[in-house]
Design a protein around this motif. Structure first.
Motif, PDB file in Angstrom:
ATOM      1  N   LEU A  86       0.808  -1.232   0.000  1.00  0.00           N
ATOM      2  CA  LEU A  86       0.000   0.000   0.000  1.00  0.00           C
ATOM      3  C   LEU A  86       0.834   1.271   0.000  1.00  0.00           C
ATOM      4  O   LEU A  86       0.454   2.265  -0.603  1.00  0.00           O
ATOM      5  N   VAL A  87       1.958   1.234   0.696  1.00  0.00           N
ATOM      6  CA  VAL A  87       2.798   2.439   0.722  1.00  0.00           C
ATOM      7  C   VAL A  87       3.338   2.710  -0.673  1.00  0.00           C
ATOM      8  O   VAL A  87       3.249   3.823  -1.201  1.00  0.00           O
ATOM      9  N   SER A 135       0.469   3.525  -3.273  1.00  0.00           N
ATOM     10  CA  SER A 135      -0.150   4.850  -3.161  1.00  0.00           C
ATOM     11  C   SER A 135       0.792   5.927  -3.683  1.00  0.00           C
ATOM     12  O   SER A 135       0.361   6.858  -4.360  1.00  0.00           O
ATOM     13  N   GLU A 136       2.078   5.791  -3.397  1.00  0.00           N
ATOM     14  CA  GLU A 136       3.017   6.787  -3.913  1.00  0.00           C
ATOM     15  C   GLU A 136       3.098   6.730  -5.443  1.00  0.00           C
ATOM     16  O   GLU A 136       3.165   7.740  -6.120  1.00  0.00           O
ATOM     17  N   LYS A 148       0.131   8.274  -7.207  1.00  0.00           N
ATOM     18  CA  LYS A 148       0.271   9.729  -7.282  1.00  0.00           C
ATOM     19  C   LYS A 148       1.019  10.113  -8.551  1.00  0.00           C
ATOM     20  O   LYS A 148       0.607  10.990  -9.306  1.00  0.00           O
ATOM     21  N   PHE A 162      -0.461  12.027 -12.011  1.00  0.00           N
ATOM     22  CA  PHE A 162       0.186  13.230 -12.562  1.00  0.00           C
ATOM     23  C   PHE A 162       0.363  13.070 -14.065  1.00  0.00           C
ATOM     24  O   PHE A 162       0.214  14.012 -14.831  1.00  0.00           O
ATOM     25  N   VAL A 222      -7.481   3.609  -3.153  1.00  0.00           N
ATOM     26  CA  VAL A 222      -6.297   4.410  -2.836  1.00  0.00           C
ATOM     27  C   VAL A 222      -6.403   5.783  -3.508  1.00  0.00           C
ATOM     28  O   VAL A 222      -6.085   6.812  -2.912  1.00  0.00           O
ATOM     29  N   LEU A 261      -6.266   9.391  -1.783  1.00  0.00           N
ATOM     30  CA  LEU A 261      -5.373  10.484  -2.164  1.00  0.00           C
ATOM     31  C   LEU A 261      -6.156  11.747  -2.480  1.00  0.00           C
ATOM     32  O   LEU A 261      -5.721  12.860  -2.189  1.00  0.00           O
TER      33      LEU A 261
END
Ligand SMILES: [Zn+2]
Lengths: 284, 797
Positions: B426-427, B430-431, B434, B438, B465, B469
């Protein structure tokens, strides 16, 4: 009673340790929150749906103390020499397109939106600025397609630092949407470079704001700095349109300054007598 | 080598010599339709035919399949992918482009020289270009528009290319192949991040209308297909039979002598490496030592430099090499190796990958590197020319090493261990979402999910997720079923792929403030605490201050005759259980019902690690010369764990009772952690361990093995699936071990596990392995609410 995905994410991402929202925008957001308390939000007026694009047209005769039509009598050979582009000697400033954009960020990349495109042009001796506006991110392609056509139809493009900035933002976004960018063979007079060559060291810096004031006597009232453009649009999307009008005005003034600065560049002037300072200068 | 095989002193210590006789190649003609120019190019380099595995790879690639070749070093893998890439380029008159990803910048630069030359030979205006941090901006534009083959690395793809995909639209419009070399290195956090970068890549390519195929290379792997599929998100054809010829190679497995049979104590591998160096180093050839830990590199380099005259070498002909050295120093050593100026190099895994240091003559592996892939990469550093070569593995007093010393055939057989890779961590997810948002907005399908997204369609929880965000981070805005990036920021700049975490601690020279090294967040509390001895290239530095908050440690060069080792306390709490398998006791309960015997679990845990004190240990003698307390905040970690629990009645039956029970239970845990690399490609330090004789959560004895990475990267799941192999290897290590009451090569020394420790651990393992296997078991409804009770119970402590 299991933990929700949201809670897990917050925990795993160590959200509490993160420097939450990046510092630059946190200042802006504080300002935005303060501004949001202003009771009456003023949306930009006079926006008109023109086909697939929402835009506003503003006619203009003067900028500061100067008459915009003076640009039409600029010395083309001089412009070409100053711009180091001989094609410009054969082109009529009356058929040029004066370009300035407002975006959601300076860092570039695909996630940056061009949300306001100011295009100034002379028509029958009268100057008019067309400002194409992006009311929804989903309408980006329509706006860009329209802008591409207008640029393609123009004799050449005039901008200030646009060769390094506006052009690339527009090109990237057009490519992303499958629109052929119109810039490749189009002559482009970027006023920043010749003016910088001529006045470097005279006024401390060579920003548009400095040059329009020093060379054309333009003084703006209540100008909203361009750095507010991203926050103004994000606010608008979240139902707070109060700062859009300021950015529209700022963009309009920028486009008009392009005309006066071109007129200035196209006149042979005695070199100003101010000493050449050696102070460092910043980009506009 | 002959001396080693004949001299009595050495002969008995080699458990096994394996001589790989010269092997004849199996070849095939070039597949039909291969452009004559390519055939000519190969012929000019002495290749008139292809090895079978090359031919199969080329055919599959040209037929439009995703392919992986998993064969040993020097089996001609490069040609596997260059042929289809160049063939397609020729077929399309230069339209089809390809992107090459190398796991390190150095590898990319190495390969670039070769490819550039090959493309030039085709005689067209086509180009192979390297795009990395060293590419000057003036060249970048040309490269974007005219680079037919673009060589880059995952970091540049992540932070430079994908966020600016419009500038690369020419490449993405006609992207035919994505080549990824050394995919066995793509595991853990880094691999899981790269898997997401590839999801982004596929998404962008699809946006511009291309659908590239993946061409992958790796060292020999267990379940290479499963690894490749997790990495690229779709099934991949695997080619793993090596048909290349090979010169004669000799491998020796060396087991250091038993110093004390009762204690099972063997002479240290590092000491033995120093002894063997007298036979294996010299002015006439080049020797490489591979150590497992950075400190070992420093200690051995120091030993060897001191012994240089006896080896017939100058101290400067002996060098240390590891990550954490600054780039200039590393380049200098690499050049020294290529030119032959450096005769001996002592390295960590930093020299395991294909960085060009030329072919060396002798490889000494001080300890098993944790995976067969690494073993073969390291052994493959020698003998690439037609010269005979020698590779020696020195077994440590370590369960895995001792297991392999007795089962060397496992080294030479099919690989067993699996790679941990979890793109849906998940870490990381999720990054990466992002960054992906973009690049292009995400559109929800009718069901609210993003299943039809070309890149992230198969990612678990992706839509949830994105919602998170949008609502929490304010970077995204959701409008009419689409998530848009809405921030004045460039997310790739702040998102790391792992390996070079911003949380890393920089070690600075206290007087000059120049960086002398770098260390990751988790290891910092045990290696750069105040008073620690930090070593760089055989030099010792004492840490004066550790600015924990700002991630900087300040060190002063000292002449230290000791090094330091820190001790930690670990507390593990269960947050959420996800899976369980169990079996019941065979004897019915008094009431006629059945009761649980033992279980395994998988779930999320919170780990608190506190560094408590450090010991000062004298070089050479390993004499303990003092201890000091460490005062640092605890390190917090949220991760996933594999848990083994034993019911109280079974624990009682098996004698896991009385005063020693904690020690024996801990001994078993230590052993399991240390044999884990036999089923899992990892270092023991990638797994954390906590043993609890009465777990507050389970209310019975529990052993926790957890992923030492925030969010976990799938190690606990592999342990859960492979628990029988894990327990089996552990039992065999105990049974085979020469010691009477435990030693470092099995459950741990007598002082740690107690008089009955070894015996108890053995009885436990025999019990766990006998009888029926475990069956999947529903998680009781209260499995997770128990966590709260446990937390409450623990809170006052
Ligand atoms: Zn033992």
């Amino acid at each position: 009673m299991s933990e929700s995905l949201r809670e897990r994410l917050a925990r795993l991402r160590r959200e509490d340790e993160r420097a939450s929202p990046p510092p630059a925008s946190s200042v802006r957001e504080r300002l935005a929150r303060r501004a949001a308390r202003v009771p009456v939000a003023i949306p930009p007026e006079r926006l008109v749906q023109e086909g697939t694009v929402l835009a506003r047209r503003t006619a203009a005769e003067r900028h500061g103390g100067l008459v915009l039509c003076d640009a039409l009598s600029a010395d083309r050979a001089l412009l070409a020499r100053e711009a180091r582009d001989e094609r410009i000697a054969d082109l009529d400033p009356a058929h040029a397109l004066y370009l300035d954009t407002e975006t959601t960020g300076l860092s570039g990349g695909s996630g940056t939106y061009v949300w306001l495109v100011g295009l100034g042009a002379f028509e029958a001796g009268r100057f008019e600025v067309w400002q194409g506006f992006l009311p929804e991110p989903a309408q980006e392609q329509a706006l860009l397609a329209h802008v591409a056509e207008r640029i393609r139809a123009a004799a050449y493009v005039v901008s200030f630092f646009g060769k390094s900035f506006d052009r690339h933002r527009l090109e990237d976004k057009m490519r992303m949407h499958g629109i052929e960018p119109p810039f490749a063979e189009k002559p482009h007079l970027d006023l920043y470079w010749p003016l910088r060559r001529r006045y470097r060291g005279h006024f401390g810096d060579c920003r548009l704001r400095t040059l329009e004031s020093q060379l054309c006597g333009v003084e703006r009232e209540d100008d909203l700095p361009g750095s507010f453009a991203p926050a103004a649009w994000f606010d608008f999307l979240h139902g707070r349109p109060h700062r859009l009008e300021g950015v529209f005005q700022h963009n309009l003034d920028d486009v008009k300054s392009l005309v006066t600065l071109l007129a200035h560049l196209g006149r042979e002037l005695p070199s100003p007598s101010a000493p050449r300072a050696s102070s460092e200068e910043t980009l506009p | 080598m002959r001396a080693l095989q004949s001299e009595a002193r050495w002969r008995t210590r080699f458990e096994r010599w394996q001589v790989v006789p010269p092997r004849v190649a199996r070849v095939e003609p070039f597949p039909e339709g291969i452009d004559p120019r390519l055939v000519a190019m190969c012929r000019a380099r002495g290749m008139s035919e292809l090895y079978e595995h090359q031919a199969r790879f080329v055919r599959a690639a040209l037929a439009g399949e995703d392919v992986l070749v998993a064969t040993p070093t020097a089996s001609g893998k490069t040609l596997c992918y260059t042929l289809p890439v160049l063939q397609r380029l020729l077929q399309t008159q230069g339209r089809a482009r390809s992107l090459f990803l190398f796991p390190t910048k150095a590898l990319g630069q190495d390969q670039s020289a070769v490819l550039t030359q090959e493309v030039e030979q085709l005689g067209e205006d086509w180009h192979a270009c390297t795009y990395d941090g060293d590419t000057p901006p003036s060249v970048r534009r040309t490269l974007r528009d005219r680079g037919h083959l673009v060589l880059t690395n995952p970091w540049m793809l992540h932070a430079g290319i994908l966020p600016n995909h419009a500038k690369w639209s020419e490449l993405f419009r006609d992207l035919a192949f994505v080549v990824i070399d050394e995919v066995h290195t793509l595991s853990g956090v880094f691999g899981s991040s790269v898997a997401n970068v590839l999801r982004r890549l596929v998404r962008i390519a699809r946006h511009y209308g291309s659908n590239p195929r993946f061409l992958l290379c790796s060292a020999t792997l267990s379940e290479p297909g499963a690894h490749a599929e997790r990495l690229v998100g779709r099934p991949v054809r695997v080619i793993s039979e090596d048909a290349s010829p090979s010169g004669m190679r000799t491998f020796g497995v060396y087991n250091p002598p038993l110093l004390n049979a009762v204690a099972g104590l063997r002479s240290s591998a590092l000491e033995e490496a120093r002894e063997l160096a007298r036979k294996l180093c010299g002015p006439g050839h080049q020797t490489i030592f591979f150590c497992q830990r950075r400190t070992a590199v420093e200690v051995l380099t120091r030993y060897l430099k001191e012994a240089a005259p006896a080896l017939g070498l100058a101290p400067e002909e002996i060098r240390g090499y590891r990550g954490g050295y600054l780039p200039d120093l590393r380049r200098e050593i690499e050049v020294g190796l290529r030119t032959g100026k450096v005769k001996v190099v002592v390295s960590t895994n930093a020299l395991e990958l294909g960085i060009d240091i030329g072919a060396l003559d002798v490889a000494v592996l001080v300890g098993y590197p944790g995976s067969q892939a690494s073993f073969w990469q390291r052994a493959g550093r020698v003998g690439r020319r037609q010269k005979p070569s020698l590779a020696v593995l020195i077994a440590r007093s370590d369960p895995v090493d001792q297991y392999l010393a007795h089962h060397p055939e496992q080294l030479f057989g099919t690989p067993q261990e699996k790679l941990g890779l979890d793109p849906d961590n998940l870490v990381i997810l999720s990054e990466q979402l992002k960054c992906a948002a973009f690049e292009l907005p995400f559109r929800a399908d009718a069901d609210g999910e993003i299943g039809s997204d070309a890149g992230f369609g198969r990612a678990r929880d992706a839509a949830a997720v994105l919602d998170y965000l949008a609502e929490e981070s304010r970077f995204l805005t959701k409008r009419e079923g689409t998530w848009w990036w809405m921030a004045d920021a460039y997310p790739a700049q702040d998102v790391n792929l792992g390996g070079e975490d911003p949380d890393n601690v920089l070690v600075l020279d206290a007087s000059t403030k120049k960086a002398i090294g770098e260390i990751d967040r988790a290891a910092s509390i045990t290696t750069v605490h105040q008073g620690a001895i930090y070593q760089v290239e055989g030099e010792t530095w004492k840490i004066e201050t550790f600015d924990h908050k700002n991630r900087r440690a300040y060190a002063r060069a000292v002449e230290s005759d000791y090094f330091t080792e820190a001790e930690v306390d670990v507390d593990v709490r269960v947050l959420r259980l996800e899976e369980r398998a169990a079996r019941d006791r065979t004897q019915p309960e008094p009431d006629g019902g059945t009761a649980e015997d033992w279980s395994i679990w998988r779930g999320e845990v919170h780990v608190t690690t506190l560094a408590t004190q450090y010991k000062k240990i004298r070089f050479y003698t390993r004499e303990n010369v003092g201890a000091e307390d460490i005062h640092l905040p605890a390190e917090e970690l949220d991760s996933e764990a594999f848990v083994l629990t034993l019911s109280e009645p079974s624990a009682a039956d098996l004698g896991l009772m009385g005063g020693d029970r904690g020690a024996a239970w801990r001994g078993l845990g230590m052993l399991l952690r240390r044999v884990a690399p036999l089923v899992l490609s990892c270092q023991p330090r990638d797994l954390g361990l906590s043993t609890q004789v009465r777990s507050p959560h389970f209310r019975k004895p529990a052993i926790f093995l957890y992923d030492a990475v925030q969010g976990g990267v799938g190690l606990s799941e592999i342990l859960f699936r492979s628990h029988r192999e894990l327990l089996g290897a552990a039992l065999e290590v105990i049974v085979r071990c020469a010691c009477t009451h435990g030693c470092p090569a099995c459950v741990g020394p007598l002082e740690e596990v107690g008089a009955l420790g070894k015996e108890t651990a053995r009885r436990l393992l025999e019990h766990l392995l006998a009888g029926p296997t475990l069956a999947p078991r529903e998680l009781a409804g209260d499995a997770n609410s128990q966590a709260e009770t446990a937390e409450n119970a623990e809170a006052p402590a």
